[in-house]
Scaffold this active site. Structure first.
Site, PDB file in Angstrom:
ATOM      1  N   ALA C 528       0.841  -1.200   0.000  1.00  0.00           N
ATOM      2  CA  ALA C 528       0.000   0.000   0.000  1.00  0.00           C
ATOM      3  C   ALA C 528       0.875   1.248   0.000  1.00  0.00           C
ATOM      4  O   ALA C 528       0.642   2.196  -0.761  1.00  0.00           O
ATOM      5  CB  ALA C 528      -0.922  -0.005   1.208  1.00  0.00           C
ATOM      6  N   ASN C 650      -8.557   2.388   2.973  1.00  0.00           N
ATOM      7  CA  ASN C 650      -9.918   1.901   2.757  1.00  0.00           C
ATOM      8  C   ASN C 650     -10.308   1.074   3.976  1.00  0.00           C
ATOM      9  O   ASN C 650      -9.851  -0.056   4.148  1.00  0.00           O
ATOM     10  CB  ASN C 650      -9.964   1.044   1.479  1.00  0.00           C
ATOM     11  CG  ASN C 650     -11.364   0.532   1.170  1.00  0.00           C
ATOM     12  OD1 ASN C 650     -12.183   0.317   2.068  1.00  0.00           O
ATOM     13  ND2 ASN C 650     -11.640   0.311  -0.104  1.00  0.00           N
ATOM     14  N   THR C 653     -11.570  -2.700   3.332  1.00  0.00           N
ATOM     15  CA  THR C 653     -10.597  -3.755   3.021  1.00  0.00           C
ATOM     16  C   THR C 653      -9.522  -3.862   4.103  1.00  0.00           C
ATOM     17  O   THR C 653      -9.037  -4.956   4.376  1.00  0.00           O
ATOM     18  CB  THR C 653      -9.946  -3.509   1.647  1.00  0.00           C
ATOM     19  OG1 THR C 653      -9.377  -2.196   1.629  1.00  0.00           O
ATOM     20  CG2 THR C 653     -10.970  -3.627   0.529  1.00  0.00           C
ATOM     21  N   GLN C 657      -8.360  -7.104   6.310  1.00  0.00           N
ATOM     22  CA  GLN C 657      -6.987  -7.555   6.561  1.00  0.00           C
ATOM     23  C   GLN C 657      -6.785  -7.864   8.047  1.00  0.00           C
ATOM     24  O   GLN C 657      -6.142  -8.836   8.411  1.00  0.00           O
ATOM     25  CB  GLN C 657      -5.987  -6.476   6.136  1.00  0.00           C
ATOM     26  CG  GLN C 657      -5.834  -6.338   4.647  1.00  0.00           C
ATOM     27  CD  GLN C 657      -4.999  -7.465   4.096  1.00  0.00           C
ATOM     28  OE1 GLN C 657      -5.525  -8.499   3.683  1.00  0.00           O
ATOM     29  NE2 GLN C 657      -3.703  -7.307   4.110  1.00  0.00           N
ATOM     30  N   LYS C 720       1.090   2.911   6.581  1.00  0.00           N
ATOM     31  CA  LYS C 720       2.071   1.952   7.127  1.00  0.00           C
ATOM     32  C   LYS C 720       1.803   0.513   6.707  1.00  0.00           C
ATOM     33  O   LYS C 720       2.665  -0.341   6.825  1.00  0.00           O
ATOM     34  CB  LYS C 720       2.083   2.029   8.653  1.00  0.00           C
ATOM     35  CG  LYS C 720       2.693   3.310   9.220  1.00  0.00           C
ATOM     36  CD  LYS C 720       2.708   3.236  10.737  1.00  0.00           C
ATOM     37  CE  LYS C 720       3.350   4.468  11.353  1.00  0.00           C
ATOM     38  NZ  LYS C 720       3.273   4.403  12.839  1.00  0.00           N
ATOM     39  N   GLY C 723      -1.070  -5.619   6.542  1.00  0.00           N
ATOM     40  CA  GLY C 723      -1.075  -7.056   6.220  1.00  0.00           C
ATOM     41  C   GLY C 723      -0.650  -7.956   7.354  1.00  0.00           C
ATOM     42  O   GLY C 723      -1.192  -9.034   7.532  1.00  0.00           O
ATOM     43  N   GLU C 724       0.346  -7.520   8.125  1.00  0.00           N
ATOM     44  CA  GLU C 724       0.829  -8.400   9.198  1.00  0.00           C
ATOM     45  C   GLU C 724       0.307  -7.980  10.579  1.00  0.00           C
ATOM     46  O   GLU C 724       0.055  -8.831  11.418  1.00  0.00           O
ATOM     47  CB  GLU C 724       2.363  -8.462   9.319  1.00  0.00           C
ATOM     48  CG  GLU C 724       3.214  -8.066   8.158  1.00  0.00           C
ATOM     49  CD  GLU C 724       3.190  -8.960   6.952  1.00  0.00           C
ATOM     50  OE1 GLU C 724       3.431 -10.177   7.057  1.00  0.00           O
ATOM     51  OE2 GLU C 724       2.940  -8.428   5.870  1.00  0.00           O
TER      52      GLU C 724
END
Lengths: 195, 345, 757
Positions: C528, C650, C653, C657, C720, C723-724
């Site tokens: 991102a 967003n 979404t 995540q 930042k 995902g994790e």
């Protein structure tokens, strides 16, 4: 130390391969005649012989539900079905539920609730949810959770899947509270200040 | 998967004739287990006799008050059949505790009886396994064996029978009807599956060519006091670590008749008739249940410690029996014909 | 110690679409089955199928492959093995991909030696999938078997310090003070050992490659399942000596990756090799069993020691880890560092080592290293809080650090404290009885409430994008990035639409094609940020050209307006000072006579800021468990996951995540474990039936809180990545809640029922 390990041929006799024959499958209201041997699964028949790749292969062993299709309105794992014995039955795949331009209510609910991420389990989830609705047995959240448990989602979209299915199951009358989203704006900052 | 021919039979005798006239043939019911095994090259029939068109899908009452389950009725149709739900809720709940809606929509009652073990080694051609290939040894004795059994095991095999439905059928003392080249016969459920002994390659007592045509349930369905407790590694879509099917007839707090069976612990649904007798005529109490549980597992043998090995099943199995008997006497579990909630909070 | 972070200048865009919960632009394709994954693309001419044969032994040598028996079957085209595959590339380095660790990469079918169980040893190619599968099953192969060792416990004595060599690996921080002395003298202390075994990524889509042989020299379209088409392209091109024109790699949709698709997997090698040799289109799909034949989260042993003073201030902090790696590569993760980033201590010691066993090289798996270290350290911090007589949340706040103690740098932003406060308020933490075993529900089940924190890098990689505005006003932006489910398609569309002030439906974002400008593999939560900045740059360049064209128009209202003083809103360029000075973009295009306006954009890390600052996302996770103590069953009934990760592009979404990360944390805590049989040197539960991940019935209520941060230092677009971070804290919070419920501290994952009996 040296041992021998031989990957033995599984068939000792000369391998023979049963020839392909014409098989007619009714998929999404259309007859498709393909040349396959009895060893072709319904899943491979759809994906490799009819270019209906919306139905997914996630394990090929009935352990994930990605291959779920509807047969005479009931959800099944197409990977464990031999295509040839499904002649004469009405097979419905994700492509038959709606199109990109004209989504079915379930498909639209999945988009609206962000009930997927990578999208690979999604056609199976939606076909399974359609089967659940067709069955007419489940109403509550616990029931839907349990009866949607035949479809793995590695991305972990389960709470949103539940919301999407509940919305369509109850014609929009039920809103599931399985977790809210709160955004705390920058303006309210307490952090980044002196201890 | 090897190549095979396929015939669609339309009657039981025709199916038996078709199968016996081909070498290396197998019956194909719903296929949810057989096709899986064929894809792993664990079963390699060269001919399939498909049973899909056989008229064995009825569920009908018997003159003696029992209920006959057609061998080709699907698990879903059986679990949701009004007579099964009303008279044999134990069976209905147990079926719904197994597999998934998709699998239950296709899997047949006959096929459920004949599903093969989920032992990791049976399922992997690269490993020694006496059940798959007699004489090669049992990898599960020392390797990870969380899925394996602790009762009635042998040094040649510690695999378990994976069915849920069969655990209830054992408790219900069902009778299996089969048809073979020599005609029809019946097999008491306790005698249908066998212990591994020196021949773990044989799961059951079917003779060559025999086909399951029906499962007969006796009149008593224990609809007032029953439970199926299934303990597993996730809330759904997992095989049992330990499961307990209980049917009781109660008079007040006194147990008049008791039947129970365990899944996930043995090569067959495990019944202990002496343990059942310990309950009969007695007042239900935690102490009694603990004694019964201790009796059931008195001869149990675990195969290694830690979570990858199965010795924990002995203690877990005892606790499961105590809990299941409590639930059945008090009917304290959630009974919902549409959802299996035993393991939900 | 205290630190004040200067409030960064406001860079917040006038959000029309950024920050809005907009549906995925790729949603309709995914829900209708129209989205095409690697094994689903049609090819020119007939397609042949390759089926992979895997080694049944962990170590040894192939002595004979009886390919002739299989080649005799009509329809079988070829059996590839080390016997007939020439050495395409002689040197190891040709097999090095962008994210390879140090060592010698595995070279498929290169030599007869077997280095790990399920090593691919042959590829059978036939005219149908079924025939290839069958032919593979009757291929006879003979092996000389050598003794293997897959038992990590047996090689602890051979551990060595993890070497540098892998992109992104940060060695453990240097020790501070005198750990042993401080620990010995402190009034309150804990010490514990933590274990988890191997875990496999298991994305839903099995690894697959379809090679479309175009019949024009060696030109191929390679449809591959990957998290980064460019990485696959350079790998393939180097090995087979191909140009980028010949080896075009396409990956439009990726059915999950979670790290498994960071490195090119062997099916792409095999498919391309077969296509080149046979000059034919070929498809190769792994089986689910083969999904257990390459990378995994490594089996790791950890030791923690923590001590505090009477007030609850940490005085000593030690975190050591030992992980497995293969014989041929040194897979490294950043495991122990995070503990030192989250908590300050005057005396510290960190250590991270590897030992080699006969398995395939471990591979980054969602929140690699951090998920491992975080479970252990946040469990130990929890235990420490009880020892010090503090509430676990108060203890964390008491030891909160406003700068990164491992590097003595300020954070660019850190609102973890707000995550704690907002999360605790939402969860109702103040209702918690601190005493273990003190809470029960109406059915008598033990109830436990646990908390844990997490942190992850906010990192940026080099990325590029191209924007093309066509004469009809449609904006198309391309970048060879990936969307494994993260929402890249929609957020990049938002970024482009926002930058040029166009409606979403007038913008198309394409990805996953090596003909597009390069982008990094999708991993590390950097997409991102990195690709978003490149997309913005490309669109701004188009915007500059548009402004110039507008100023060439007769009597242009924008005459003399600098780009910095212009705004792009509602399809118009307007002067900031006077928004009535405005020109419609469609009018500019029409007046210009150009059929398109295009520009390249790029982005990359700022090395000066990287030296000056520590850049991290944080989260705080609150969990409720209910435990049936007699049966050892645990249910996670409620989770609040509060995340501070800069700007949220967003929330729809991004929330997904975090939901997914939460499910992953739950899965790691309660289910995931690959059973390794050391006698056989083989993973045994290599399927979805026995390798358990959660099903719908396992997942209950999950609240997600985004505590937004303004941060233009960590990222030019304030992002930042999420995902994790959502996965962190979850496993430890569950284990801590189980302790609160039962009084039992479980230090070995997963928390299966047997561990509570």
């Amino acid at each position: 130390m040296s041992l021998q390990f031989i990957q033995e041929p599984l068939d000792k006799a000369t391998p023979h391969v049963v020839p392909a024959q014409a098989v007619t499958l009714n998929v999404n209201g259309e007859d498709h005649t393909i040349q396959i041997a009895p060893w072709t699964s319904l899943l491979d028949a759809l994906r490799e012989y009819m270019d209906l790749t919306g139905t997914k292969k996630g394990c090929d062993h009935g352990q994930c539900g990605a291959c779920t299709v509807l047969v005479d309105g009931k959800r099944i794992n197409s990977c464990l079905a031999l295509a040839t014995v499904y002649q004469g039955k009405k097979i419905q795949t994700i492509e038959g539920l709606g199109t990109e331009e004209n989504l079915s209510p379930l498909q639209q609910a999945f988009v609206d609730h962000d009930a997927f991420q990578c999208g690979y389990c999604t056609p199976g989830q939606i076909c399974s949810a359609q089967g659940l609705i067709n069955e007419g047995r489940c109403k509550t959240e616990d029931e839907v959770r349990e009866h949607m448990s035949g479809n793995l989602c590695r991305c972990g979209a389960y709470t949103n899947i539940l919301s999407a299915v509940m919305e369509v199951l109850h014609d929009g009358d039920v809103v599931v509270d399985n977790g809210v989203l709160i955004t705390v704006p920058v303006a309210s900052t307490k952090a980044s200040s002196v201890e | 998967m090897n190549s095979f021919t396929l015939t669609q039979a339309t009657a039981a005798d025709e199916a038996v004739r078709d199968l016996t006239s081909h070498d290396g043939a197998a019956y194909l019911g719903g296929g949810t287990n057989l096709v899986d095994l064929m894809k792993y090259n664990l079963e390699r029939p060269t001919h399939l006799t498909s049973l899909g068109l056989l008229p064995l899908t009825d569920i009908s009452s018997l003159p003696d008050g029992g209920l006959r389950l057609g061998a080709l009725a699907t698990n879903a149709d059986t679990a949701w059949h009004p007579e099964v739900e009303k008279r044999y809720p134990l069976l209905s709940q147990t079926i719904l505790a197994g597999a998934t809606p998709q699998l239950r929509n296709v899997a047949t009652n006959g096929g459920n009886l004949n599903q093969r073990t989920r032992c990791y080694y049976f399922y992997d051609l690269a490993t020694p396994c006496n059940k798959r290939e007699p004489g090669t040894g049992c990898s599960a004795l020392t390797g990870p064996n969380r899925v394996c059994g602790v009762l009635g095991t042998s040094e040649s095999c510690i695999a378990t029978q994976p069915s849920d439905m069969c655990v209830a059928l054992a408790a219900l003392e069902a009778v299996v009807r089969v048809q073979g080249p020599d005609g029809e016969r019946t097999i008491k459920f306790d005698d249908y599956h066998r212990l591994p002994g020196d021949h773990p390659e044989k799961d059951n007592t079917l003779k060559p060519g025999e086909l399951v045509t029906a499962i007969d349930l006796p009149e008593e369905g224990y609809a007032d006091h029953f439970t199926y407790l299934k303990l597993r590694d996730r809330s759904s879509y997992a095989f049992a670590l330990v499961s307990v099917a209980v049917g009781l007839k109660m008079n007040g707090n006194t147990i008049e008749k008791a039947r129970f069976a365990l899944g996930g612990v043995a090569h067959k649904p495990w019944r202990d008739q002496e343990a059942e007798k310990m309950l009969e005529g007695q007042t239900a109490s935690p102490d009694l249940f603990r004694q019964v549980a201790a009796k059931v597992f008195a001869e149990a043998k675990g195969y290694g410690e830690g979570s990858l090995h199965n010795s924990f099943k002995i203690e877990l199995g005892k606790r499961a029996i105590v809990r299941a008997l409590k639930q059945a006497t008090e009917m304290s579990q959630v009974v919902n014909p549409n959802v299996f909630l035993n393991s939900n909070p | 110690m205290s630190q004040t972070i200067a409030t960064p200048p406001t860079v917040r865009l006038d959000s029309d679409v950024i920050g809005k919960p907009i549906n995925r632009t790729d949603g309709p394709a995914k829900v209708s089955g129209a989205a095409k994954y690697a094994a689903e693309f049609g090819v020119t001419g007939p397609l042949w199928y390759g089926y992979i044969v895997s080694s049944p032994v962990a170590k040894g040598k192939i002595t004979k492959i009886h390919a002739d028996e299989v080649l005799a079957i009509p329809g079988v085209q070829q059996v590839f093995s080390h016997e007939n595959v020439s050495s395409f590339a002689w040197f190891d380095r040709a097999y090095k991909d962008d994210v390879a660790p140090g060592g010698s990469p595995f070279r498929p079918l290169h030599e007869p030696e077997i280095m790990f169980n399920q090593q691919p040893v042959a590829l059978v190619v036939a005219e149908t999938f079924e025939l290839a599968r069958y032919a593979a099953s009757v291929l006879r192969i003979e092996y000389d078997v050598e003794k293997h060792n897959t038992d990590l416990d047996s090689v602890i004595g051979e551990a060595f310090d993890a070497p540098k060599g892998k992109t992104g690996f940060v060695p453990p921080p240097k020790p501070k003070g005198d750990m042993n002395k401080a620990f010995a003298e402190a009034p309150h202390k804990v010490a514990g050992e933590y274990i988890h075994r191997a875990q496999h990524h298991n994305p839903m889509e099995m690894f697959a490659t379809t090679v479309d042989w175009l019949g024009d020299g060696k030109k191929m379209k390679i449809y591959d399942k990957t998290q980064g088409a460019p990485n696959v392209q350079q790998y393939i091109a180097k090995i087979f000596g191909l140009s980028t024109d010949e080896a075009r790699v396409i990956s439009k949709f990726t059915g999950g990756g979670f790290g498994s698709g960071l490195r090119p997997q062997y099916q792409v090698f095999l498919a391309v090799m077969a296509a080149l040799e046979l000059e034919h289109s070929v498809r190769v799909v792994m089986t689910r069993t083969q999904m257990f034949s390459f990378g995994h989260r490594p089996h790791t042993l950890q030791k923690l020691r923590i001590a505090s003073d009477d007030q609850g201030h940490i005085q000593a902090l030690e975190h050591k880890a030992l992980a497995e790696t293969s014989q041929f590569e040194n897979a490294t993760e950043t495991v122990v560092n995070w503990t030192g980033i989250l908590y300050n201590s005057p005396n510290t010691n960190f250590d991270y080592q590897l030992s080699k066993i006969d398995v395939y090289t471990p591979l980054d798996m969602r929140a690699p290293g951090a998920a491992t270290g975080n479970f252990a350290s946040e469990s130990a911090i929890d235990e420490m809080s009880y020892k010090a007589g503090k509430d676990p949340l108060d203890f964390r706040l008491l030891n909160y650090t406003y700068s990164d103690p491992t590097e003595n740098k300020p954070f660019t932003s850190k609102r973890l404290d707000d995550c704690y406060h907002e999360g605790a308020a939402r969860f109702g933490w103040d209702q918690r009885n601190p005493e273990p075993r003190s809470m029960r529900d109406e059915k008598g089940m033990l109830v436990g409430w646990g908390v844990a924190a997490g942190c992850w890098d906010a990192s940026m990689q080099k990325a590029a994008a191209k924007a093309v505005l066509s004469a009809d006003g449609h904006l198309t932006v391309n970048s060879a990035t990936n969307d494994q489910g993260a929402g890249t398609y929609v957020i990049m569309t938002q970024m482009a639409a926002q930058t040029l002030g166009l409606p979403m439906q007038q913008v198309t974002f394409n990805l996953g094609d090596t003909n597009m400008p390069a982008a990094p593999v999708q991993g590390g939560s950097w997409t991102a940020n990195s690709v978003g900045a490149a997309v913005k740059d490309a669109c701004q360049e188009v915007g500059k050209k548009l402004l110039k064209l507008a100023q060439k128009m007769d009597d242009s209202p924008l005459a003399g307006v600098n780009f910095e003083d212009a705004q792009f809103v509602d399809g118009h360029i307007r002067a900031n000072e006077d928004i009535t000075r405005s020109v419609a973009i469609e009018d500019i295009l029409a007046a210009s006579g150009e059929d398109k306006i295009e520009a390249d954009g790029k982005a990359g890390p700022n090395p000066i800021n990287q030296l000056k600052y520590s850049m991290h996302s944080h989260n705080a996770v609150f969990v409720e468990v209910k435990v049936d103590e007699d049966l050892g069953t645990i249910h996670v009934t409620r989770v609040v996951n509060a995340v501070a990760a800069g700007r949220i592009m967003n929330p729809k979404t991004a929330r997904s995540q975090v939901l997914g990360g939460t499910v992953w944390g739950l899965s790691m805590a309660m289910m995931e474990e690959t059973y390794l049989n050391n006698e056989l040197g083989r993973y045994m539960n290599h399927n979805y039936a026995e390798y358990h991940i959660p099903v719908n019935a396992d997942i209950h209520k999950i609240d997600v809180i985004f505590v937004e941060e303004e941060d233009d230092i960590a990222s030019p677009i304030g992002v930042k990545g999420v995902g994790e971070i959502g996965m962190l804290g979850v496993a430890a919070a569950i284990a801590n809640a189980v302790y609160h419920a039962t009084g039992k501290r479980v230090r070995e994952l997963p928390l299966t029922s047997d561990k509570l009996l």
